[in-house]
Design a protein around this motif. Structure first.
Motif, PDB file in Angstrom:
ATOM      1  N   GLN A  65     -11.739  -6.899  10.399  1.00 38.09           N
ATOM      2  CA  GLN A  65     -10.435  -6.878  11.071  1.00 38.09           C
ATOM      3  C   GLN A  65     -10.505  -5.984  12.303  1.00 38.09           C
TER       4      GLN A  65
ATOM      5  N   LYS B  83       0.844  -1.200   0.000  1.00 37.66           N
ATOM      6  CA  LYS B  83       0.000   0.000   0.000  1.00 37.66           C
ATOM      7  C   LYS B  83       0.874   1.243   0.000  1.00 37.66           C
TER       8      LYS B  83
ATOM      9  N   GLU C  75      -6.797   4.392  10.073  1.00 42.56           N
ATOM     10  CA  GLU C  75      -8.107   4.492   9.437  1.00 42.56           C
ATOM     11  C   GLU C  75      -9.124   5.116  10.400  1.00 42.56           C
TER      12      GLU C  75
ATOM     13  N   GLU D 271      -2.082   0.680  10.309  1.00 38.81           N
ATOM     14  CA  GLU D 271      -3.064   0.993   9.263  1.00 38.81           C
ATOM     15  C   GLU D 271      -4.468   1.053   9.860  1.00 38.81           C
ATOM     16  N   ARG D 272      -4.755   0.087  10.757  1.00 34.43           N
ATOM     17  CA  ARG D 272      -6.096   0.041  11.352  1.00 34.43           C
ATOM     18  C   ARG D 272      -6.325   1.267  12.223  1.00 34.43           C
TER      19      ARG D 272
ATOM     20  N   TYR E 115      -2.958  -6.298   5.308  1.00 36.24           N
ATOM     21  CA  TYR E 115      -2.002  -6.064   4.227  1.00 36.24           C
ATOM     22  C   TYR E 115      -0.830  -7.028   4.355  1.00 36.24           C
TER      23      TYR E 115
ATOM     24  N   GLN F 238      -7.060  -8.028   2.413  1.00 37.15           N
ATOM     25  CA  GLN F 238      -8.434  -7.514   2.448  1.00 37.15           C
ATOM     26  C   GLN F 238      -8.388  -6.197   3.214  1.00 37.15           C
ATOM     27  N   LYS F 239      -9.530  -5.550   3.338  1.00 37.74           N
ATOM     28  CA  LYS F 239      -9.545  -4.263   4.029  1.00 37.74           C
ATOM     29  C   LYS F 239      -8.972  -4.440   5.448  1.00 37.74           C
ATOM     30  N   GLY F 240      -7.984  -3.642   5.788  1.00 41.81           N
ATOM     31  CA  GLY F 240      -7.393  -3.733   7.130  1.00 41.81           C
ATOM     32  C   GLY F 240      -6.366  -4.840   7.278  1.00 41.81           C
TER      33      GLY F 240
END
Ligand code: HAM
Length: 428
Positions: free
Chosen positions: A277, A9, A312, A308-309, A120, A116-118
């Motif tokens: 996640q 990402k 967000e 990352e989580r 990586y 998937q989302k959250g």
């Protein structure tokens, strides 16, 4: 077109602003709690992770980026940081003067999971590790530091703490025996991975995400029912201290964590703001790991936050200060003015002011638009006439007031005016 690797990402400028804010808050908070920064490398010998995380964990079995370098040595892009911090503690004898070391590190980790989302394949963690303290006070302080950062400093309002104890070398074997007995009775309902790992590493089955396994193990025995008296006392003290501090938690007897090195206190922080996640942080004690990696017999406890989580959530909470605006935009008309403006801009930049200009020939209208887009506090307008007279208009972009300013020694004349820009704003 060349694209980035699947599961990797880019952190684009707008996100990087949020990241910087989190990094700053983390450094400040962790310093308050007495943690110093350490920066281990991103690659280590593969055996370090195999030995510490455990051979039959998902991470070691199927997620590590391990490859032979040109000499054939097996190296791994680190899937987590704890093993590296422990390796550094041992290698540099950080324990020699005082075994107590409170360390933190922020950086990229690599796991070849299904993206998937959250989730990586390159993700980042904020890690904190406290080595050399067995007293339950440090478990409580570490958890307090984690919750302070998440809830008080970064406004993750719904962060929920889940707590368990995984016991120790003395009491865990009895639990494992009981668990294996239970799992045998459920074997037909378990997934292939769990059926295979069940005897060697039954705790992994409790961590399996497959729905069938979750249902089959709903009534599994709990480690907390098998704790020896020392582990019981340790756990009761930790929960007592958390109660005293007013930190809410939920006991979660199924929580075993995905890495094998844990002993006694383990914890995770969940949030409802991330979809599937939901784990934003995880950690616990690992009293055997330092010794297992050929270091001194020193206990330890730590955690890691998924960057990352966290980013967000923080991005949606509107807690990150606006990016610092431009102190001065210089609108220059004509080649000669542009050259002058360039000199002034560079001088101001070197002195710590955010000065900007258009590098190409543009109309005044288009330059004023650019000044607005950059949220410039003031704009200086210079053309041939201004160069001739030695006086130029300086416009306050908020009030639209205009004053005349002598441009012979512009940068010195203008600095006191620009310093008026909100100090806090300028420091960002
Ligand atoms: P972990 O539970 O494997 O623990 O990871 C900690 C956190 O990293 C997770 O709760 C999650 O937020 C984030 N994370 C993990 N995998 C990914 C991924 N693929 N994509 C995005 N985020 C992810 C550890 O790593 C331990 N070393 C924690 C620790 C430190 N225990 C003691 N000291």
């Amino acid at each position: 077109m060349l694209q980035l690797i699947k599961g990797f990402k880019d952190i684009l400028p707008e996100e990087a602003r949020v990241w910087r804010h989190i990094e700053q808050m983390t450094a400040d908070t962790f310093a308050d709690f007495g943690f110093a920064e350490i920066r281990p490398p991103v690659m280590e010998k593969a055996t370090l992770f195999e030995k510490s995380i455990g051979e039959d964990t998902d991470i070691v079995e199927k997620e590590m980026y391990t490859f032979a370098d040109r000499t054939g040595q097996l190296i791994t892009l680190r899937p987590e940081a704890t093993a590296s911090v422990v390796r550094a503690y041992i290698q540099h004898k950080l324990y020699a003067g005082d075994p107590v070391q409170k360390l933190y590190t922020i950086g990229p980790m690599f796991r070849r999971e299904r993206p998937q989302k959250g989730r990586y394949r390159q993700f980042h963690q904020i890690n904190a590790e406290a080595l050399g303290i067995s007293a339950p006070y440090i478990d409580a302080q570490l958890i307090l530091m984690l919750m302070t950062l998440l809830k008080d400093r970064l406004s993750v309002s719904d962060a929920g703490l889940h707590l368990n104890s995984l016991g120790c070398r003395q009491c865990r074997p009895d639990f494992k025996t009981a668990l294996i007995g239970f799992l045998k009775s459920k074997q037909p309902d378990l997934c292939a991975d769990c059926a295979r790992r069940m005897d060697r590493n039954p705790l992994r089955v409790l961590d399996c995400k497959v729905e069938g396994c979750r249902q089959a193990t709903a009534e599994a025995p709990a480690m907390t029912d098998f704790l020896c008296s020392d582990c019981r006392e340790h756990f009761d003290t930790v929960t007592g201290l958390l109660n005293d501090m007013g930190l809410a938690y939920e006991l979660d007897k199924r929580m075993v964590r995905g890495l094998d090195y844990y002993t006694r206190t383990t914890f995770e922080v969940q949030t409802g703001k991330l979809g599937a996640q939901s784990a934003i942080a995880g950690g616990g004690r690992y009293d055997e790991l330092v010794k297992m990696l050929d270091g001194p017999d020193q206990p330890a406890v730590g955690f890691a936050i998924g960057f990352e989580r966290l980013a967000e959530i923080v991005a949606n909470e509107d807690v990150v200060p606006e990016a610092r605006g431009v102190d001065l935009f210089i609108a220059a008309l004509g080649d000669q003015s542009r050259e002058k403006a360039f000199g002034w801009m560079c001088d101001l930049n070197r002195s710590g002011f955010r000065a900007e200009m258009a590098f190409e020939d543009r109309s005044l209208k288009s330059q004023m638009k650019l000044a607005d887009r950059l949220h410039a506090a003031r704009t200086l307008i210079v053309g041939d006439a201004e160069l001739e007279s030695g006086i130029a208009p300086l416009r306050d972009m908020t009030t639209k007031d205009q004053q005349e300013i002598a441009i012979d020694n512009l940068t010195e004349a203008i600095k006191p005016l620009l310093t008026n820009t909100d100090k806090q704003q300028r420091n960002r």
